[in-house]
Structure formats: structure tokens, C-alpha cells
Design a protein around this motif. Structure first.
Motif, PDB file in Angstrom:
ATOM      1  N   ASN A  92       0.763  -1.262   0.101  1.00  0.00           N
ATOM      2  CA  ASN A  92       0.094   0.016   0.189  1.00  0.00           C
ATOM      3  C   ASN A  92       0.702   1.248   0.084  1.00  0.00           C
ATOM      4  N   LYS A  93       1.831   1.354  -0.896  1.00  0.00           N
ATOM      5  CA  LYS A  93       2.638   2.399  -1.219  1.00  0.00           C
ATOM      6  C   LYS A  93       3.794   2.742   0.209  1.00  0.00           C
ATOM      7  N   ASN A  94       3.882   1.716   0.968  1.00  0.00           N
ATOM      8  CA  ASN A  94       4.795   1.808   2.083  1.00  0.00           C
ATOM      9  C   ASN A  94       6.005   0.905   1.927  1.00  0.00           C
ATOM     10  N   PRO A  95       7.047   1.569   2.037  1.00  0.00           N
ATOM     11  CA  PRO A  95       8.122   0.528   1.820  1.00  0.00           C
ATOM     12  C   PRO A  95       8.456  -0.691   2.853  1.00  0.00           C
ATOM     13  N   VAL A  96       8.597  -1.757   2.404  1.00  0.00           N
ATOM     14  CA  VAL A  96       8.785  -2.756   3.246  1.00  0.00           C
ATOM     15  C   VAL A  96      10.083  -3.518   2.860  1.00  0.00           C
ATOM     16  N   ALA A  97      10.842  -4.196   3.826  1.00  0.00           N
ATOM     17  CA  ALA A  97      12.018  -5.008   3.588  1.00  0.00           C
ATOM     18  C   ALA A  97      11.449  -6.493   3.511  1.00  0.00           C
ATOM     19  N   VAL A  98      12.189  -7.152   2.696  1.00  0.00           N
ATOM     20  CA  VAL A  98      11.747  -8.548   2.110  1.00  0.00           C
ATOM     21  C   VAL A  98      11.491  -9.480   3.506  1.00  0.00           C
ATOM     22  N   GLU A  99      12.426  -9.350   4.519  1.00  0.00           N
ATOM     23  CA  GLU A  99      12.378 -10.081   5.705  1.00  0.00           C
ATOM     24  C   GLU A  99      11.392  -9.593   6.482  1.00  0.00           C
ATOM     25  N   GLU A 100      10.670  -8.552   6.526  1.00  0.00           N
ATOM     26  CA  GLU A 100       9.611  -7.993   7.086  1.00  0.00           C
ATOM     27  C   GLU A 100       8.309  -8.174   6.328  1.00  0.00           C
ATOM     28  N   LEU A 101       8.233  -8.564   5.169  1.00  0.00           N
ATOM     29  CA  LEU A 101       7.001  -8.691   4.296  1.00  0.00           C
ATOM     30  C   LEU A 101       5.969  -9.691   5.152  1.00  0.00           C
ATOM     31  N   GLN A 102       6.541 -10.990   5.353  1.00  0.00           N
ATOM     32  CA  GLN A 102       5.448 -11.869   5.771  1.00  0.00           C
ATOM     33  C   GLN A 102       4.917 -11.461   7.150  1.00  0.00           C
ATOM     34  N   SER A 103       5.622 -10.935   8.162  1.00  0.00           N
ATOM     35  CA  SER A 103       4.988 -10.483   9.196  1.00  0.00           C
ATOM     36  C   SER A 103       3.970  -9.208   9.089  1.00  0.00           C
ATOM     37  N   ARG A 104       4.428  -8.391   8.179  1.00  0.00           N
ATOM     38  CA  ARG A 104       3.530  -7.390   7.956  1.00  0.00           C
ATOM     39  C   ARG A 104       2.490  -7.549   7.067  1.00  0.00           C
ATOM     40  N   LEU A 105       2.515  -8.588   6.143  1.00  0.00           N
ATOM     41  CA  LEU A 105       1.039  -9.066   5.734  1.00  0.00           C
ATOM     42  C   LEU A 105       0.371  -9.996   6.555  1.00  0.00           C
ATOM     43  N   ARG A 106       0.973 -10.633   7.579  1.00  0.00           N
ATOM     44  CA  ARG A 106       0.380 -11.322   8.444  1.00  0.00           C
ATOM     45  C   ARG A 106      -0.517 -10.438   9.465  1.00  0.00           C
ATOM     46  N   ASP A 107       0.061  -9.405   9.828  1.00  0.00           N
ATOM     47  CA  ASP A 107      -0.740  -8.349  10.543  1.00  0.00           C
ATOM     48  C   ASP A 107      -1.910  -7.812  10.100  1.00  0.00           C
ATOM     49  N   ILE A 108      -1.612  -7.357   8.695  1.00  0.00           N
ATOM     50  CA  ILE A 108      -2.946  -7.005   7.747  1.00  0.00           C
ATOM     51  C   ILE A 108      -3.882  -7.902   7.700  1.00  0.00           C
ATOM     52  N   PHE A 109      -3.665  -9.139   7.370  1.00  0.00           N
ATOM     53  CA  PHE A 109      -4.716 -10.171   7.025  1.00  0.00           C
ATOM     54  C   PHE A 109      -5.102 -10.841   8.107  1.00  0.00           C
ATOM     55  N   GLN A 110      -4.720 -10.602   9.255  1.00  0.00           N
ATOM     56  CA  GLN A 110      -4.994 -11.424  10.263  1.00  0.00           C
ATOM     57  C   GLN A 110      -6.482 -11.421  10.735  1.00  0.00           C
ATOM     58  N   ALA A 111      -6.928 -10.038  10.735  1.00  0.00           N
ATOM     59  CA  ALA A 111      -8.506  -9.600  11.090  1.00  0.00           C
ATOM     60  C   ALA A 111      -9.556  -9.620   9.897  1.00  0.00           C
ATOM     61  N   ARG A 112      -8.664  -9.694   8.939  1.00  0.00           N
ATOM     62  CA  ARG A 112      -9.830  -9.506   7.669  1.00  0.00           C
ATOM     63  C   ARG A 112     -10.354 -10.673   7.268  1.00  0.00           C
ATOM     64  N   SER A 113     -11.696 -10.516   6.679  1.00  0.00           N
ATOM     65  CA  SER A 113     -12.312 -11.579   6.210  1.00  0.00           C
ATOM     66  C   SER A 113     -12.031 -11.897   4.713  1.00  0.00           C
ATOM     67  N   ASP A 114     -11.839 -10.852   4.203  1.00  0.00           N
ATOM     68  CA  ASP A 114     -11.337 -10.828   2.417  1.00  0.00           C
ATOM     69  C   ASP A 114      -9.870 -11.029   2.572  1.00  0.00           C
ATOM     70  N   LYS A 115      -9.445 -12.169   2.224  1.00  0.00           N
ATOM     71  CA  LYS A 115      -7.734 -12.402   2.103  1.00  0.00           C
ATOM     72  C   LYS A 115      -7.442 -12.155   0.742  1.00  0.00           C
ATOM     73  N   THR A 116      -7.433 -11.173   0.033  1.00  0.00           N
ATOM     74  CA  THR A 116      -7.009 -11.030  -1.160  1.00  0.00           C
ATOM     75  C   THR A 116      -6.128  -9.745  -1.202  1.00  0.00           C
ATOM     76  N   ILE A 117      -4.999 -10.056  -2.151  1.00  0.00           N
ATOM     77  CA  ILE A 117      -4.034  -9.119  -2.168  1.00  0.00           C
ATOM     78  C   ILE A 117      -3.632  -9.106  -3.813  1.00  0.00           C
ATOM     79  N   PHE A 118      -3.444  -7.874  -4.185  1.00  0.00           N
ATOM     80  CA  PHE A 118      -3.032  -7.546  -5.726  1.00  0.00           C
ATOM     81  C   PHE A 118      -1.587  -7.242  -5.643  1.00  0.00           C
ATOM     82  N   VAL A 119      -1.182  -7.824  -6.821  1.00  0.00           N
ATOM     83  CA  VAL A 119       0.581  -7.761  -6.924  1.00  0.00           C
ATOM     84  C   VAL A 119       0.760  -6.908  -8.214  1.00  0.00           C
TER      85      VAL A 119
END
Length: 164
Positions: A92-119
């Protein structure tokens, strides 16, 4: 006359117009189609039995229209876009390191019902990096992945090739 034996009758000669039933010599010119019809009927029966068993469908869930008495409630579309450029990854236009990507995405999608991402990736990003980012997203709990192309952005009125 007792000593005389009766003479044997001379062999009867065939008249030219008299036809005898002779076996045809060589190959027959017509085929017997009865076995062919039998085989075709057996094949027809086999296909009639097997065809209903072989039909497979695709289970889909179509969206249901809202009931006519209820007003439509519009929910904000909070979509997550994973951007890949040659040297950086953004969520979402915020820079993320490759090492932090999984934890950042897990935090975003943990509470969501729609688990869709656009690449969205620029054209100079290696294919392997895009697949690696998609694998990380799947590991973080993403269920559906969409790909945004430059053509889609242009059709939507945006500028292609810009910041993802």
C-alpha cells in the motif's frame, strides 16, 4: 439276360443356358454388415451408459443479489496492493524489507475476512522475485492473489509504469 449287367448312364452334359450354383472364385464383392451393426449397437449402448457418469461440473458460488427491501450498504474497499520495483517492495505504497514482508502481511490479513492481495510489478522486476513475493504472501495467510497489469491501470485512467 442274366449275365448282362446294365450299362452305366453316360455323364450328363450341361447345357449352355443351364446355370449351376457355383462358389465364387476370388474375393467377395459385398461385405456382411450384420456383425458391423452388432458392434455399432454395443458401442452405442456403452457410450449411453458411460456418458452420464463422466459428466463433471464445476462448483461455483455466484453472488446473491441483496433483498429488495434492504438499502444497500457500501463497505469501503480496503484493498492491499503489493508493489514490486527493481530495488524495493511496497505494501500500500509503504516500503517494506523482504525480511519484514511476511510479518507485515500477516498483521494486515489476520483480522480481515477478505484475504485478497493484488500484486503489481514493474516490467524490469525478475519473474523469480514476483513469485517469491507471492509465496511469502500465501505463507502470511493470503488466500487469493490478483495481478495488476499496466493495461488494467491505463484502462482505469491511471498512468502505467509509475509508482506501484
Amino acid at each position: 439276360m442274366a449275365g448282362k449287367e446294365p450299362k452305366a448312364a453316360p455323364p450328363r452334359r450341361r447345357k449352355p443356358d443351364e446355370k449351376e450354383h457355383e462358389r465364387p472364385r476370388g474375393a467377395m464383392s459385398d461385405i456382411n454388415i450384420t456383425p458391423l451393426i452388432d458392434v455399432m449397437l454395443v458401442l452405442l449402448i456403452i457410450f449411453m451408459v458411460v456418458t452420464p457418469l463422466a459428466q463433471k461440473g464445476l462448483d461455483i458460488s455466484l453472488p446473491q443479489p441483496p433483498p429488495p427491501n434492504q438499502p444497500e450498504t457500501k463497505q469501503p474497499q480496503n484493498q492491499v496492493v503489493l508493489g514490486l520495483e527493481e530495488g524495493a517492495i511496497t505494501v500500500n505504497k509503504n516500503p517494506v524489507a523482504v525480511e519484514e514482508l511476511q510479518s507485515r502481511l500477516r498483521d494486515i490479513f489476520q483480522a480481515r475476512s477478505d484475504k485478497t492481495i493484488f500484486v503489481r510489478a514493474t516490467g524490469n522486476v525478475p519473474y523469480g522475485r514476483v513469485v517469491q513475493a507471492m509465496d511469502i504472501a500465501k505463507a502470511a495467510g493470503v488466500e487469493r492473489i490478483g495481478i495488476i497489469s499496466d493495461k488494467m491501470i491505463e484502462e482505469a485512467g491511471g498512468t502505467a509504469g509509475g509508482q506501484p
